[in-house]
Write a protein that holds these residues in place. Structure first.
Motif, short mmCIF file in Angstrom:
data_model
loop_
_atom_site.label_atom_id
_atom_site.label_comp_id
_atom_site.label_asym_id
_atom_site.label_seq_id
_atom_site.Cartn_x
_atom_site.Cartn_y
_atom_site.Cartn_z
N SER A 1 -21.13 -42.57 11.51
CA SER A 1 -21.35 -42.63 10.06
C SER A 1 -21.59 -44.04 9.56
O SER A 1 -22.09 -44.24 8.45
N LEU A 2 -21.26 -45.04 10.38
CA LEU A 2 -21.45 -46.43 9.97
C LEU A 2 -22.83 -46.98 10.36
O LEU A 2 -23.15 -48.13 10.06
N THR A 3 -23.65 -46.17 11.02
CA THR A 3 -24.95 -46.67 11.50
C THR A 3 -25.93 -46.93 10.36
O THR A 3 -26.74 -47.85 10.43
N CYS A 4 -25.87 -46.10 9.32
CA CYS A 4 -26.75 -46.32 8.16
C CYS A 4 -26.19 -45.57 6.96
O CYS A 4 -25.36 -44.67 7.10
N LYS A 5 -26.68 -45.91 5.78
CA LYS A 5 -26.16 -45.32 4.55
C LYS A 5 -26.45 -43.82 4.48
O LYS A 5 -25.65 -43.04 3.98
N ARG A 6 -27.62 -43.41 4.99
CA ARG A 6 -27.99 -42.00 4.92
C ARG A 6 -27.06 -41.16 5.77
O ARG A 6 -26.57 -40.11 5.34
N VAL A 7 -26.79 -41.59 7.00
CA VAL A 7 -25.87 -40.84 7.86
C VAL A 7 -24.47 -40.83 7.27
O VAL A 7 -23.76 -39.82 7.33
N HIS A 8 -24.06 -41.95 6.68
CA HIS A 8 -22.74 -42.02 6.03
C HIS A 8 -22.64 -40.99 4.92
O HIS A 8 -21.64 -40.28 4.78
N LYS A 9 -23.69 -40.88 4.11
CA LYS A 9 -23.69 -39.93 3.00
C LYS A 9 -23.66 -38.49 3.51
O LYS A 9 -22.90 -37.66 3.01
N LEU A 10 -24.49 -38.21 4.53
CA LEU A 10 -24.54 -36.86 5.07
C LEU A 10 -23.23 -36.49 5.77
O LEU A 10 -22.80 -35.33 5.73
N ASP A 11 -22.60 -37.46 6.42
CA ASP A 11 -21.30 -37.20 7.05
C ASP A 11 -20.26 -36.86 6.01
O ASP A 11 -19.42 -35.96 6.22
N ASN A 12 -20.29 -37.55 4.89
CA ASN A 12 -19.34 -37.26 3.81
C ASN A 12 -19.50 -35.83 3.32
O ASN A 12 -18.52 -35.15 3.00
N GLU A 13 -20.74 -35.36 3.27
CA GLU A 13 -20.99 -34.00 2.79
C GLU A 13 -20.64 -32.96 3.85
O GLU A 13 -20.23 -31.85 3.52
N GLN A 14 -20.83 -33.33 5.12
CA GLN A 14 -20.65 -32.37 6.20
C GLN A 14 -19.22 -32.27 6.71
O GLN A 14 -18.82 -31.24 7.25
N ARG A 15 -18.42 -33.31 6.52
CA ARG A 15 -17.05 -33.34 7.07
C ARG A 15 -16.21 -32.24 6.44
O ARG A 15 -15.98 -32.22 5.22
N LYS A 16 -15.71 -31.34 7.29
CA LYS A 16 -14.95 -30.18 6.81
C LYS A 16 -13.45 -30.32 7.02
O LYS A 16 -12.67 -29.59 6.40
N SER A 17 -13.04 -31.23 7.90
CA SER A 17 -11.61 -31.31 8.21
C SER A 17 -11.19 -32.75 8.44
O SER A 17 -11.99 -33.58 8.89
N ILE A 18 -9.92 -33.04 8.13
CA ILE A 18 -9.33 -34.34 8.40
C ILE A 18 -7.90 -34.14 8.89
O ILE A 18 -7.26 -33.13 8.56
N ARG A 19 -7.41 -35.10 9.67
CA ARG A 19 -6.03 -35.10 10.14
C ARG A 19 -5.45 -36.48 9.89
O ARG A 19 -5.98 -37.48 10.39
N VAL A 20 -4.40 -36.58 9.10
CA VAL A 20 -3.81 -37.86 8.74
C VAL A 20 -2.31 -37.79 8.93
O VAL A 20 -1.73 -36.72 9.13
N GLY A 21 -1.66 -38.96 8.85
CA GLY A 21 -0.22 -38.99 9.04
C GLY A 21 0.38 -40.33 8.73
O GLY A 21 0.16 -40.90 7.66
N CYS A 22 1.09 -40.90 9.70
CA CYS A 22 1.86 -42.12 9.47
C CYS A 22 0.98 -43.30 9.05
O CYS A 22 1.45 -44.21 8.38
N GLY A 23 -0.28 -43.31 9.43
CA GLY A 23 -1.16 -44.41 9.07
C GLY A 23 -1.65 -44.35 7.65
O GLY A 23 -2.37 -45.26 7.19
N LEU A 24 -1.29 -43.32 6.91
CA LEU A 24 -1.73 -43.15 5.52
C LEU A 24 -0.82 -43.94 4.60
O LEU A 24 0.26 -43.48 4.22
#
Length: 467
Positions: free
Chosen positions: A26-49
């Protein structure tokens, strides 16, 4: 990348499974970053938050189409910063309109007030709570009332859940398909009757009682007699997993065993009170059974069921062999402390399963009745692919050498077997028969003895269990 249609880029991103790799792409270019933001369906977070609520808000604002969120504070310490609290769940409910699946583990700062915020998540269909000690039955009730599409609910070590109104309300919704209740001390077998009409829709039930808590309590005949009978059929039940449960004749979970006509997998682990008639009734009703796992308790001294025959025998195994023609996996185990002469399953009963069912996986633990004669019988087991032997002390090198003659065996696991040595594995060396050989804590087998006995070999030896 600029010339690729959005659909192609989304497909590429969807094929990347690791989160760290997705973040890098997602860091390769702005377009991929934007599309990744729209496509990302799941996240996993924890102690680093950290700070937790602010960081979660940032993530939710970036990924606007989240459907699955997992928050785990396993290993958390105070120096890692404050945990996510009720305000964090408020952020989730307001910023994730498509949220379907939520998993909260070791979230000790969340209370009923925060959980009630999730009632506005109309799409929420799966909720897992693992060690959320401040959540009570009131909080779960408020969520169940708001989330009418809840199909999966897992409660693990939710020690403060005492009231059962939520269970009764959940039963009336008739939406629940997967229910897991583990080590929630106040919720007992007799409470499950409150599911009412939802028994008909339930596909998976996992119920486990904290063993230490169970045996500290005193159960009398009067208390168990108050358990109601289960009259509603469980036609959609596919998987039943009961651990440390009490099976009272004609009541509670004993009724369920004979009502699952489509049951495919059953696991009974240290369930006190299971009788031959319960297993026979289950086998006759569940002809589609594909997997059975029985771990028999060695402590039969509980006063609860002293007047009932509670020892399983070969009659149970024979009934399964006669009626469950699709059975593929069998796991039989006796708990630590079981005397060899007290094993309720004989070699004859075990072999009846092997001879009449297409068994692909056989696992035996502490089954002293299984010996070299049993190993010889497995030479005709044309479907057997996986064999696990744990603490089967009657098997010697003579029996182990027969493994080379098993028609389709590809995985062999040996653990804590005293009677086998390197000699027993010698016919396998260089034969290329086995895909995997795993030898754990067998004192007379050396690392040199397993070399070349399979394409993949694992070897561990910790003999502390012997002393």
């Amino acid at each position: 990348m600029d010339d690729l249609p959005d659909e192609v880029v989304w497909d590429i991103l969807g094929r990347i499974k690791k989160t760290v790799d997705k973040n890098s792409v997602s860091l390769t270019c702005k377009r991929v970053h934007k599309l990744d933001n729209e496509q990302r369906k799941s996240i996993r977070v924890g102690c680093g938050l950290d700070p937790a609520n602010e960081a979660l808000a940032t993530l939710c604002n970036r990924f606007r189409n989240l459907e699955k969120v997992e928050i785990s504070y396993s290993g958390w310490m105070s120096r890692l910063g404050k945990q996510l609290d009720d305000q964090g769940l408020c952020i989730l409910s307001s910023s994730c309109p498509y949220l379907k699946d939520l998993n909260l583990s070791y979230c000790t700062f969340i209370t009923d007030a925060g959980l009630s915020r999730l009632a506005s998540c109309s799409h929420l269909s799966a909720l897992k709570l693992n060690f959320t000690p401040r959540i009570s039955g009131c909080g779960i009730l408020s969520l169940v009332v708001g989330c009418k599409n809840l199909r999966l609910l897992h409660l693990i070590r939710c020690l403060n859940v005492s009231s059962m109104e939520w269970l009764e309300y959940l039963g009336k919704l008739e939406t629940i398909e997967d229910l897991c209740i583990k080590n929630c001390r106040v919720i007992g077998e007799g409470d499950l009757i409150k599911l009412g009409p939802s028994w008909l829709k339930l596909k998976r039930l996992q119920f486990e009682v904290d063993a230490n808590y169970r045996y500290m309590k005193v159960y009398d005949r009067l208390a168990v007699d108050q358990w109601q009978k289960q009259w509603i059929p469980c036609d959609n039940m596919l998987e039943l997993n009961l651990v440390n449960s009490i099976i009272s004749p004609g009541r509670g979970l004993a009724c369920v065993l004979g009502k699952c006509k489509n049951l495919e997998k059953i696991h009974l682990d240290m369930c006190v009170g299971v009788r031959d008639c319960d297993i026979i009734r289950m086998a006759r009703k569940s002809s589609n059974l594909r997997s059975i796992s029985l771990r028999v308790p060695s402590d039969f001294s509980l006063p609860l069921l002293m007047n009932n025959p509670i020892r399983l025998t070969d009659e149970s195994l024979k009934a399964v062999a006669e009626t469950c023609s699709h059975l593929e996996s069998v796991r039989l185990s006796f708990s630590d402390g079981e005397f060899p002469s007290f094993s309720s399953f004989t070699l004859h009963g075990i072999l009846s399963l092997i001879q009449r069912c297409p068994i692909k996986e056989l696992a035996l633990d502490h089954v002293y009745s299984f010996n070299d004669v049993g190993m010889e019988a497995l030479c005709s087991a044309e479907y057997l692919r996986i064999l696990e032997l744990t603490r089967c002390q009657e098997i010697t090198d003579e029996g182990l050498q027969l493994v080379a003659q098993f028609p389709k065996l590809c995985i062999l696991k040996l653990s804590k077997c005293l009677g086998v040595t390197d000699d027993g594995l010698r016919p396998l060396v260089g034969s290329h028969k086995l895909e995997l050989l795993a030898v754990d804590d067998c004192p007379q087998i050396s690392e040199r003895g397993v070399h070349g006995a399979a394409k993949l070999v694992t070897f561990k030896q910790d003999l502390s269990w012997m002393y």
